[in-house]
Write a protein that holds these residues in place. Sequence first.
Motif: not given
Lengths: 235, 235
Positions: B59-67, B79-86, B111-112, B12-16
């Motif tokens: 699980l979204l690890r890095t990057g951004r997704v649109a829901v 609906l919303r953005w998905g950020a790392p951790g979602d 990456s997921i 997992l990236p730092p600060g995840f």
Amino acid sequence: MPLKKRAALATLPPGFKSTFLDGLMPHEVRALLKVAKSVRISPPKVLQQEGEPAHRLWLLRTGRVAVYRLTHDGNKLFLRWGAPGDAFGFATVFRAPARYLVTVEAVQEGSILVWDAAACQALISRYPRLSEAVNCAIRKYLDRLIDMFGMCQLQSTEERLARVLVESAGQLGHAGPEGIEVDLKNEEVALTAHMSLFTATRHLSKWQRAGLLKKHRGKIVLPSLSAFKMITSDT
Amino acid sequence: MPLKKRAALATLPPGFKSTFLDGLMPHEVRALLKVAKSVRISPPKVLQQEGEPAHRLWLLRTGRVAVYRLTHDGNKLFLRWGAPGDAFGFATVFRAPARYLVTVEAVQEGSILVWDAAACQALISRYPRLSEAVNCAIRKYLDRLIDMFGMCQLQSTEERLARVLVESAGQLGHAGPEGIEVDLKNEEVALTAHMSLFTATRHLSKWQRAGLLKKHRGKIVLPSLSAFKMITSDT
DNA sequence: CGGATTCTTGACGAGAATCAAGAGTTGTGG
DNA sequence: CCACAACTCTTGATTCTCGTCAAGAATCCG
């Protein structure tokens, strides 16, 4: 003997349909009903209050409830009506203490079946499938809410109102001599469709003049739904 | 030996930060990560499509997704953005086959971490707590959606936009020399706040003239959030 | 009959979407 | 290094949907 057994069960009205109970096996449903407590409700009794710790799971047996959320400034954000068969208080089945997400208030005389937190824990450990049924029910709520959100975002008041009539006919309507009767005041219809009382009244009047429905005080009679389904789908 | 063990884990990236994983015990998180597959994603890859049978939890690890959800006429209801951790694809953990409720699409390289249906079943039976974590996550989505619905129903575009800036700063923002930087185009901000591009631009321009923010192409810099929190809360 | 509730209609205005036109920014290829 | 295209942002003018307010009509109930 069978008679005695049946007397111990919480009784369900004839024609009772519950999406929540349908997710369970018949023997699980029986187990649930056996330990349910029946409680009468009258408006304007608040059956659960958002933010309070969830202490009971319950099922609407008869009557009608309003589901809404309070805004920071005290307004009510109406979400939907609850009809017989609808279940609430899913937060109760978690091991971790959770809080109610919404407020639910009785708007008609009726009755509910109740399971307190202890009963929920016992049932869950005995019937793990119950957890999944709860999960599915929550998913269904989410699905419906997304639908409603989409409706409010990208449909006109006319389309929304037509759709509300069709859905209310299914959820709350009952057969009458001249068509499906829906016992809602204009104000309640407007609430359901998320528009002002006046906008709702205008469309309803227009449709009455067109002969698509008949209005009475606190009631709408729909001879046919097809016209409204048309309005809903085409644009 | 410890080194070898750590290498086997999905990193997992730092600060995840993940609300979903936070609902689990550390040893459960380790067990999950041990069997996760890591997959790279690039826009405009569709990661799950509403209506299709759910075949993976991820699980979204890095990057951004649109829901978003597709409407009957092909439009996208954002609906919303998905950020790392979602996390997404909760439908996968049910014994009963379920379908995805929403569509999720990558909008940035990233990456997921993926668990297929078989892995989910194995994990669920070994760690029953996982089921409850999923449940809580779904509840949180429901809660957020009700909030968003309320926001769209009874706040003005200005209040909505201010709130979106505050929330985006928390979810997507990163520290910069002159304040929190949010990498969103005006069009994306408008999407998030559910208003037209022009209305969003007008408010942003006004706030830039007032010195509350600085705009660049595809980026907004917020020296302070306090002014926007003010706009959000008072009315 | 009188009062309360519910419904109806019209006039008006505010808020926000749409359309059009152009300015600013970024990246690319010659 | 410049020219050009593509993308992003800005602003004004216009239109329209829908909410608000006011006033009164219809209906129901004690």
